[in-house]
Design an enzyme around this catalytic site. Structure first.
Site, PDB file in Angstrom:
ATOM      1  N   GLU A 135       9.023  15.739  15.763  1.00  0.00           N
ATOM      2  CA  GLU A 135       9.546  15.628  14.408  1.00  0.00           C
ATOM      3  C   GLU A 135       8.818  16.605  13.494  1.00  0.00           C
ATOM      4  O   GLU A 135       7.599  16.537  13.345  1.00  0.00           O
ATOM      5  CB  GLU A 135       9.381  14.199  13.878  1.00  0.00           C
ATOM      6  CG  GLU A 135       9.992  13.991  12.507  1.00  0.00           C
ATOM      7  CD  GLU A 135       9.859  12.559  12.027  1.00  0.00           C
ATOM      8  OE1 GLU A 135      10.830  12.040  11.444  1.00  0.00           O
ATOM      9  OE2 GLU A 135       8.794  11.962  12.232  1.00  0.00           O
ATOM     10  N   CYS A 146      13.309  10.599   7.529  1.00  0.00           N
ATOM     11  CA  CYS A 146      13.128  10.144   8.910  1.00  0.00           C
ATOM     12  C   CYS A 146      14.405  10.307   9.729  1.00  0.00           C
ATOM     13  O   CYS A 146      14.353  10.569  10.935  1.00  0.00           O
ATOM     14  CB  CYS A 146      12.654   8.695   8.935  1.00  0.00           C
ATOM     15  SG  CYS A 146      13.736   7.538   8.072  1.00  0.00           S
ATOM     16  N   GLU A 170       9.327   1.209  11.268  1.00  0.00           N
ATOM     17  CA  GLU A 170      10.420   2.179  11.125  1.00  0.00           C
ATOM     18  C   GLU A 170       9.755   3.546  11.167  1.00  0.00           C
ATOM     19  O   GLU A 170       9.071   3.953  10.220  1.00  0.00           O
ATOM     20  CB  GLU A 170      11.180   1.958   9.816  1.00  0.00           C
ATOM     21  CG  GLU A 170      12.564   2.584   9.818  1.00  0.00           C
ATOM     22  CD  GLU A 170      12.569   3.977   9.231  1.00  0.00           C
ATOM     23  OE1 GLU A 170      12.600   4.939  10.036  1.00  0.00           O
ATOM     24  OE2 GLU A 170      12.540   4.119   8.012  1.00  0.00           O
ATOM     25  N   LYS A 215       0.855  -1.183   0.000  1.00  0.00           N
ATOM     26  CA  LYS A 215       0.000   0.000   0.000  1.00  0.00           C
ATOM     27  C   LYS A 215       0.895   1.238   0.000  1.00  0.00           C
ATOM     28  O   LYS A 215       1.457   1.607   1.018  1.00  0.00           O
ATOM     29  CB  LYS A 215      -0.913   0.004   1.231  1.00  0.00           C
ATOM     30  CG  LYS A 215      -2.261   0.726   1.025  1.00  0.00           C
ATOM     31  CD  LYS A 215      -2.159   2.209   0.809  1.00  0.00           C
ATOM     32  CE  LYS A 215      -1.910   2.951   2.099  1.00  0.00           C
ATOM     33  NZ  LYS A 215      -1.919   4.443   1.881  1.00  0.00           N
TER      34      LYS A 215
END
Length: 507
Positions: free
Chosen positions: A408, A307, A273, A198
């Protein structure tokens, strides 16, 4: 010195644009391209202009059910899972060759869809994906168990075997869509699993090219299924499906936590992750000619939408001014623009939603006392009218506890702090003062200090004098704390898609 020749065949672009607008991209289920059961599609836009560049099928629970059942039939039949490992490797290598041959089309699509500079899309996307797949293909013939000598009375033969976990639901983010999709496929396929992929709804287009190449490579029907759609519908249905044995997800920590809750009842295997707030530590003895560009591109590369971006800078006070001036000069000099322009070094943020998120963090930081050293605002870019362009930004007067320092941002925003001595315990404590633990970077010419600090940092990846470059497929990728569960890449990344079975025989 003249720039190197452009490796991307840009003559493909007009035909690619026309094809994207001519017909919606379809789902790939059981070896066939099909429309969504509902017939629904969604718009795909170019983040550099805001223009609609195409449409993609919007999968929902009904489509996910068909895809998962196709993957399950393939797995249970053994057409892929029981195929000779060397034959699986050959088919994967064939796919890698097809990806490399189509790297220009993949890169052009990735830049249209994601906004990243074309060279990054070519080398980090298409070519990087081909190399990653070749690496994982090598593992098909190298997974093994062990033999043991039990201490029970009598004579025994005891051993373990690794078996594929089953059907994998792979969910990938929008920041590096193609290479991340291929990496998840590569590890799971090497283990003998079948997959339902996906892609992110913001960047679905390159995954459809991947489906075309999968069909050409000769995989058994149902080995790989690709469903474009939204996280709340297609993604949630994939996570909840009872025939999915494992979820491999890369994305935000918030979404990762929701996946864990959704998998709790069935105890699906989960690899996550997730986010990061990675520290970059520059000591007084560092080679600043390398540390400054390393730190700058560690946060400005791909517009900070990484990331492992080095978003928190800790610099020794004796070199603070020189470092901040160097990074600020690089920020001012970066060519920000449409990724199709070969001069572009940093593209737009992926969407207006992401732009609003990043600028919201900037407003919060200023309200809490931070100062803008450079950047901080929207840019008007030639050929990018309507795009989501944000100037590379360096903040000073930031400190622990600020929202922009704690959370973040996922944009080209660097929070900077200083330290006054080489007390490694104090430096490590400041760097570790975060809920995340994905990556980190150390710049020093004192390797003793570098290695001692590496031992103290609570991060899954530590780079010494090497910036924040992309991961090598041979090196495990993953984080401590709320940066995720498990590891991708390397032996550990492939073994994550297996179960260990113990067998004991009383002789």
């Amino acid at each position: 010195m003249s720039p190197p020749p452009m490796p991307v065949d840009t003559s493909l672009l007009p035909a690619l644009r026309a094809d994207l607008l001519a017909k919606p991209r379809q789902l790939f289920i059981g070896g066939e391209f099909v429309s969504a059961v509902s017939g629904e599609t969604f718009e795909v836009t170019d983040p550099a202009t805001g223009a609609v560049i195409g449409h993609a099928a919007s999968a929902d629970a009904a489509d996910i059910d068909l895809a998962v059942k196709a993957a399950s039939r393939c797995f249970e039949s053994g057409k892929w899972s029981n195929m000779a490992p060397a034959q699986r490797a050959r088919i994967m290598l064939r796919l890698a060759d097809l990806i490399e041959a189509n790297a220009s089309r993949i890169a052009l699509t990735e830049t249209l869809d994601n906004g990243m500079p074309l060279m990054m899309a070519f080398f980090g996307g298409g070519m990087g994906a081909a190399e990653a797949l070749r690496y994982f293909a090598g593992w098909c013939t190298k997974l093994n168990g062990e033999t043991f000598t039990p201490s029970n009375p009598g004579e025994w033969h005891a051993y373990t075997v690794r078996e594929p976990v089953g059907v994998v639901g792979a969910i990938v983010p929008w920041n590096f869509p193609f290479v991340m999709a291929v990496a998840k496929l590569g590890a799971s396929l090497a283990a003998g699993c079948t997959v339902v992929l996906k892609p992110a709804e913001q960047t679905p287009l390159s995954a459809v090219i991947l489906a075309e190449l999968v069909a050409e490579a000769g995989f058994p029907e149902g080995t790989i299924n690709i469903c474009t759609g939204f996280g709340k519908t297609a993604g949630a249905a994939l996570v909840a499906h009872p025939l999915v044995d494992k979820i491999s997800f890369t994305g935000s920590t918030v979404t990762g936590k929701s996946i864990v809750h959704a998998c709790a009842d069935s105890l699906k295997r989960v690899t996550l992750e997730l986010g990061g707030k990675s520290p970059v530590i520059i000591f007084a003895d560092a080679d600043l000619a390398k540390a400054i560009p390393g730190a700058a591109m560690g946060i400005f590369g791909n517009a900070g939408q990484v990331c492992a971006a080095g978003s928190r800078l800790f610099v020794h006070e004796s070199v603070r001014d020189e470092v901040l001036e160097g990074i600020s000069n690089m920020a001012r000099g970066l060519v920000v623009g449409n990724g199709m322009d070969p001069r572009t070094q940093m593209g737009p943020l992926v969407s207006d939603v992401q732009f609003a998120r990043v600028t919201g963090y900037l407003e919060s930081a200023l309200a809490e006392g931070a100062q803008v050293l450079v950047g901080g605002g929207k840019l008007d870019v030639e050929g990018g009218e309507g795009g989501n362009f944000l100037a590379p930004t360096v903040l000073t007067e930031t400190r622990a506890g600020m929202k922009a320092v704690e959370e973040e941002i996922f944009g080209p925003v660097l929070c900077t702090m200083t330290f006054g001595d080489d007390d490694l315990e104090a430096v490590a404590a400041a760097a570790n003062d975060t809920q995340y633990g994905l990556s980190s970077a150390i710049w020093t010419n004192n390797m003793s200090n570098g290695l001692k600090l590496a031992k103290r940092l609570k991060a899954g990846m530590v780079r010494i004098n090497g910036g924040m470059g992309g991961p090598d497929p041979a090196m495990p990728l993953g984080g401590f704390k709320q940066s995720g569960w498990g590891r991708e890449n390397g032996r550990q990344g492939v073994e994550a898609f297996t179960e260990i079975k113990s067998v004991t025989i009383n002789l």
